[in-house]
Design an enzyme around this catalytic site. Structure first.
Site, PDB file in Angstrom:
ATOM      1  N   CYS A  12       0.719  -1.211  -0.056  1.00 17.44           N
ATOM      2  CA  CYS A  12       0.031   0.090  -0.118  1.00 17.44           C
ATOM      3  C   CYS A  12       0.863   1.258   0.120  1.00 17.44           C
ATOM      4  O   CYS A  12       1.488   1.406  -0.986  1.00 17.44           O
ATOM      5  CB  CYS A  12      -0.979  -0.164   1.160  1.00 17.44           C
ATOM      6  N   HIS A  65      -3.728  -5.223   0.506  1.00 16.21           N
ATOM      7  CA  HIS A  65      -3.168  -5.642   1.685  1.00 16.21           C
ATOM      8  C   HIS A  65      -3.265  -7.352   1.963  1.00 16.21           C
ATOM      9  O   HIS A  65      -4.337  -7.709   2.050  1.00 16.21           O
ATOM     10  CB  HIS A  65      -4.150  -4.968   3.057  1.00 16.21           C
ATOM     11  N   GLU A  76      -2.224  -9.068   4.173  1.00 14.86           N
ATOM     12  CA  GLU A  76      -2.339  -9.521   5.714  1.00 14.86           C
ATOM     13  C   GLU A  76      -3.386  -9.626   6.183  1.00 14.86           C
ATOM     14  O   GLU A  76      -3.829 -10.129   7.401  1.00 14.86           O
ATOM     15  CB  GLU A  76      -1.288  -8.417   6.490  1.00 14.86           C
TER      16      GLU A  76
END
Length: 509
Positions: free
Chosen positions: A79, A167, A169
Site C-alpha cells: 500500500c 493488503h 495481511e
C-alpha cells in the site's frame, strides 16, 4: 540465531497484522519505525514496508532511507510502501478518481512472476487507500491489476523489489498468505524454523545464561501470559523463581483459590496474598476509570514490594510483557494517546531496585498460547479469556463497594460457567459482565422492583486489536438472562452489548 524479516512501520493500523502473518509462517520478524532502521546483518533475509495513514504527497510524509536495503535485500512495499517505491523513484501517485477501499478482484496476473505464483484470476483482494499509482518508472513491470487499479502490483526489473497496492495481511485478501509465503520463502529464502518448540528451547537456554543462580520474583495473575512466563522461568531456574499472586478483591468468584490450586498442580512456587480489604478500602468513593487504575496500581506495588522483600537476595523482576506492548513503546509517533493505562503495573523495578526479565517480549498473544501448549501447560489455562489487570473494578461502572463486587461476581459466574456448559466459551475471544450505574423498574411476582441492570459482553477476535461482537444464540442469552435475574439479588434487567472494536473498546472502562 534465527533468520529475520524486518518490517518498517509507517504508522499503519495493519502493521502488527503483517507481523502476525509472517510469524504464522514460522518466520521470525521484527517491527521497527521507518526512521529507526536497525543495523542489517546476515540474519536479515528481507524487508517489508507497511501501509500508512499518510499520503506520499503529504508535506510531512514519512520517508525511509532505503540506501542499505534496496537492491541488497528482497523488498516488498504494501500500500503506502508500494506508492513510496513508485513516487520516490520516478513514478507518479495521485488521488484516486474512484473509491479504492474494500474488496476488489484481480483482472490480470503475470503467471511468470515469483510473487504471484499460484494466484488465480478473479482472486479477491482488499484495498484501503485514497491515492493510487498513476505512472511507474520505466524499469518497473506490472505483475497484477484489478479492473479499477492498473498498477495493482509491480516488480522492479533486475531487483527483488516488489510493490502491491492491496493488503495481503488481512483475511479479506483470500490468497494473501500465499503471496506472503511466495515473498518470504521463494524470494527471501527463509527456512521457516521459528516454531513454538524452538522458541521455548531457545528461551529456556537464554534465561539460564542470563539469570544463572540469581533469584527472580514474578507477579502472577492466573492469565495466559504470566503463566507461560512462569513455566519458562521455572524450567530455567527452578526453585530460584518465586511467584506472587495477589487477591485484590476484584477477581472472579472463587478465582483466588482455583488459581492457587492450578499452580500448585504445576509445581510452581506461588505465594498467595489476600489483600482484598486493602484494595477495596482504597477504592472507596472513586468512580473515574483512570483513578481506579492508579489506585489499584499503587496498592499492588506496595503489597508486592512487601511480599518480595520477604524473599532474600532477589535480583530480578519478571514480567509477562508481550510483543504488542513493546511495539507500542517504539511506535512511529511514540506511545499512542492514552486510552487507558497499561496493564503491566509500572514503578516496581525502580522502587525495588531490580533488573527486568521479560521472557515473552517477542511474542503475540496467540504465539504465547502455542508456546504454552508446546511446554505442556493445560489447555484450560491456555484458553482462558483475557481478564483486565484491574479486574472487576473496570467492569463496575462508578464507585466500588463490597456489595457491587458480590453482585458482579455472581453474574459473571453464571455467565461464564453457562458459556462453558453450552460449548461457547472457546468460540469467543473474551466475555464478561458489566454492572451498570442504572436502575430500572421490574416486576417480580406481584411486587414492583427498582434494581440494577447488567450488560453481557462477548467478542470474537484473533489478537484483541480489533473485535466483533459475538453472535451468541438467542436461546442461550435468554436462559442466562433468566438465571441471572432469578438467582442474583439486586439485578432485574440484562442487556447484551453488540458494539464492535472499533469504535467501542472491549472493556467499558
Amino acid at each position: 540465531m534465527h533468520e529475520k524479516i524486518l518490517i518498517l512501520d509507517f504508522g499503519s493500523q495493519y502493521t502488527q497484522l503483517i507481523a502476525r502473518r509472517v510469524r504464522e509462517l514460522n518466520i521470525y520478524c521484527e517491527i521497527h519505525p521507518f526512521n529507526k532502521i536497525p543495523q542489517l546483518d546476515s540474519k536479515f533475509k528481507g524487508v517489508i514496508l507497511s501501509g500508512s495513514p499518510f499520503s506520499v504527497r503529504d508535506k510531512n510524509a514519512p520517508i525511509p532511507d532505503l540506501t542499505m536495503i534496496k537492491k541488497s535485500f528482497p523488498l516488498l512495499g504494501v500500500c503506502y510502501g508500494a506508492q513510496f517505491l513508485a513516487h520516490n523513484y520516478g513514478g507518479e501517485v495521485l488521488p484516486s478518481e474512484h473509491r479504492e477501499y474494500g474488496r476488489a478482484r484481480l483482472s490480470y496476473i503475470d503467471k511468470n512472476d515469483k510473487l504471484m505464483k499460484g494466484f488465480e484470476l478473479d482472486s479477491q483482494v482488499w484495498m484501503s487507500h485514497g491515492d493510487t499509482i498513476t505512472k511507474i518508472p520505466e524499469n518497473y513491470q506490472i505483475i497484477t491489476s484489478t479492473n479499477d487499479v492498473k498498477f495493482g502490483g509491480f516488480k522492479i526489473a533486475d531487483e527483488d523489489t516488489y510493490g502491491i497496492q492491496f493488503h495481503p495481511e488481512v483475511y479479506h485478501t483470500l490468497q494473501g498468505k500465499r503471496l506472503l509465503e511466495n515473498f518470504l520463502v521463494n524470494i527471501c529464502g527463509c527456512t521457516q524454523d521459528w516454531t513454538p518448540f524452538a522458541f521455548a528451547d531457545d528461551t529456556v537456554q537464554a534465561l539460564k545464561d542470563q539469570l544463572g543462580e540469581d533469584k527472580v520474583v514474578l507477579g502472577i495473575s492466573g492469565g495466559v501470559d504470566s503463566s507461560v512466563a512462569a513455566v519458562l522461568l521455572h524450567k530455567a531456574i527452578g526453585k530460584n523463581l518465586t511467584c506472587i499472586f495477589v487477591d485484590n478483591g476484584l477477581l472472579r468468584k472463587n478465582e483466588f483459590e482455583k488459581v492457587l490450586e492450578t499452580y500448585n498442580d504445576m509445581g510452581l512456587n506461588v505465594i498467595g496474598v489476600d489483600a482484598k480489604e486493602q484494595f477495596l478500602s482504597q477504592l472507596k468513593d472513586i468512580s473515574d476509570p483512570e483513578g481506579k487504575r492508579k489506585v489499584i496500581g499503587r496498592v499492588f506495588i506496595e503489597i508486592f514490594d512487601q511480599e518480595a522483600h520477604k524473599i532474600k537476595d532477589v535480583k530480578w523482576l519478571a514480567q509477562g510483557t508481550i510483543y504488542p506492548d513493546v511495539i507500542e513503546s517504539i511506535s512511529v509517533n511514540g506511545p499512542s494517546a492514552t486510552i487507558k493505562s497499561h496493564h503491566n503495573v509500572g514503578g516496581l523495578p525502580e522502587k525495588m531496585n531490580l533488573k527486568i526479565v521479560e521472557p515473552l517480549k517477542l511474542l503475540f498473544k496467540d504465539e504465547v498460547r502455542r508456546v504454552g501448549a508446546s511446554i505442556n501447560i493445560k489447555s484450560e489455562l491456555l484458553q482462558r479469556h483475557p481478564f483486565p489487570g484491574p479486574g472487576l473494578a473496570i467492569r463496575i461502572l462508578g464507585d466500588i463497594t463490597h456489595e457491587k463486587v458480590r453482585i458482579l461476581q455472581e453474574v459473571d459466574d453464571i455467565y461464564i460457567e453457562g458459556m462453558k456448559k453450552a460449548g461457547l466459551y472457546d468460540k469467543v475471544w473474551q466475555a464478561g459482565a458489566i454492572l451498570l450505574p442504572v436502575q430500572s423498574v421490574g416486576v417480580m411476582g406481584d411486587e414492583r422492583t427498582y434494581e440494577n441492570a447488567v450488560a453481557l459482553r462477548a467478542v470474537s477476535s484473533t489478537d484483541g486489536m480489533t473485535a466483533d461482537w459475538s453472535h451468541l444464540p438467542y436461546e442461550f442469552l435468554a436462559d442466562i438472562s433468566n438465571k441471572i435475574i432469578n438467582k442474583v439479588k439486586g439485578i432485574n434487567r440484562v442487556v447484551y452489548d453488540i458494539s464492535s472494536k472499533p469504535p467501542a473498546t472491549i472493556e467499558w472502562e
